[in-house]
Design a protein around this motif. Structure first.
Motif, mmCIF file in Angstrom:
data_model
loop_
_atom_site.group_PDB
_atom_site.id
_atom_site.type_symbol
_atom_site.label_atom_id
_atom_site.label_comp_id
_atom_site.label_asym_id
_atom_site.label_seq_id
_atom_site.Cartn_x
_atom_site.Cartn_y
_atom_site.Cartn_z
ATOM 1 N N TYR A 145 0.868 -1.172 0.000
ATOM 2 C CA TYR A 145 0.000 0.000 0.000
ATOM 3 C C TYR A 145 0.904 1.220 0.000
ATOM 4 O O TYR A 145 1.761 1.343 0.882
ATOM 5 C CB TYR A 145 -0.934 0.020 1.212
ATOM 6 C CG TYR A 145 -1.821 1.236 1.229
ATOM 7 C CD1 TYR A 145 -2.956 1.294 0.438
ATOM 8 C CD2 TYR A 145 -1.494 2.337 1.999
ATOM 9 C CE1 TYR A 145 -3.759 2.411 0.428
ATOM 10 C CE2 TYR A 145 -2.291 3.465 1.991
ATOM 11 C CZ TYR A 145 -3.424 3.494 1.210
ATOM 12 O OH TYR A 145 -4.215 4.609 1.190
ATOM 13 N N ASP A 146 0.737 2.063 -0.984
ATOM 14 C CA ASP A 146 1.541 3.284 -1.095
ATOM 15 C C ASP A 146 3.039 2.961 -1.114
ATOM 16 O O ASP A 146 3.840 3.660 -0.500
ATOM 17 C CB ASP A 146 1.182 4.236 0.029
ATOM 18 C CG ASP A 146 1.388 5.700 -0.334
ATOM 19 O OD1 ASP A 146 1.490 6.008 -1.543
ATOM 20 O OD2 ASP A 146 1.453 6.532 0.595
ATOM 21 N N ARG B 35 -6.293 -5.275 -2.197
ATOM 22 C CA ARG B 35 -5.843 -3.873 -2.227
ATOM 23 C C ARG B 35 -7.009 -2.898 -2.052
ATOM 24 O O ARG B 35 -6.892 -1.882 -1.362
ATOM 25 C CB ARG B 35 -5.091 -3.604 -3.522
ATOM 26 C CG ARG B 35 -3.751 -4.276 -3.579
ATOM 27 C CD ARG B 35 -2.995 -3.956 -4.865
ATOM 28 N NE ARG B 35 -1.831 -4.796 -4.995
ATOM 29 C CZ ARG B 35 -1.787 -5.930 -5.697
ATOM 30 N NH1 ARG B 35 -2.846 -6.338 -6.367
ATOM 31 N NH2 ARG B 35 -0.688 -6.638 -5.745
ATOM 32 N N ARG C 81 -7.420 -0.084 0.876
ATOM 33 C CA ARG C 81 -7.699 1.344 0.609
ATOM 34 C C ARG C 81 -8.948 1.797 1.366
ATOM 35 O O ARG C 81 -8.943 2.849 2.020
ATOM 36 C CB ARG C 81 -7.909 1.573 -0.891
ATOM 37 C CG ARG C 81 -6.647 1.768 -1.676
ATOM 38 C CD ARG C 81 -6.910 2.279 -3.083
ATOM 39 N NE ARG C 81 -7.854 1.439 -3.823
ATOM 40 C CZ ARG C 81 -7.520 0.357 -4.521
ATOM 41 N NH1 ARG C 81 -6.269 -0.041 -4.559
ATOM 42 N NH2 ARG C 81 -8.437 -0.323 -5.173
ATOM 43 N N ASN D 174 -8.934 4.543 4.384
ATOM 44 C CA ASN D 174 -9.673 5.796 4.177
ATOM 45 C C ASN D 174 -10.698 6.033 5.269
ATOM 46 O O ASN D 174 -11.057 7.168 5.540
ATOM 47 C CB ASN D 174 -10.353 5.799 2.804
ATOM 48 C CG ASN D 174 -9.372 6.002 1.684
ATOM 49 O OD1 ASN D 174 -8.298 6.564 1.877
ATOM 50 N ND2 ASN D 174 -9.730 5.539 0.501
#
Length: 62
Positions: A8-9, A47, A51, A55
């Motif tokens: 992630y990121d 994924r 996210r 969030n």
């Protein structure tokens, strides 16, 4: 299906391992621990869940 590192990121946050025709997510970072042991149809779904989870996360109080 095979084992996959899930990022992630740009940071590895867990792995996805085959389990009964799906992928089981094994979290290795605390901020995604609520998703640990979740079953998903593919890595894209893992994924997307990450996210959505991040969030919705509330900032930690000091």
């Amino acid at each position: 299906m095979q084992k996959q590192v899930i990022e992630y990121d740009g940071i590895p946050v867990g792995i996805a391992v085959p389990h009964s025709g799906k992928l089981r997510f094994i979290a290795v970072k605390f901020h995604v621990i609520d998703l640990d042991n979740g079953l998903y149809t593919d890595a894209g779904e893992v994924r997307a869940a990450i996210r959505q989870h991040l969030n919705m996360a509330q900032p930690l109080a000091a």
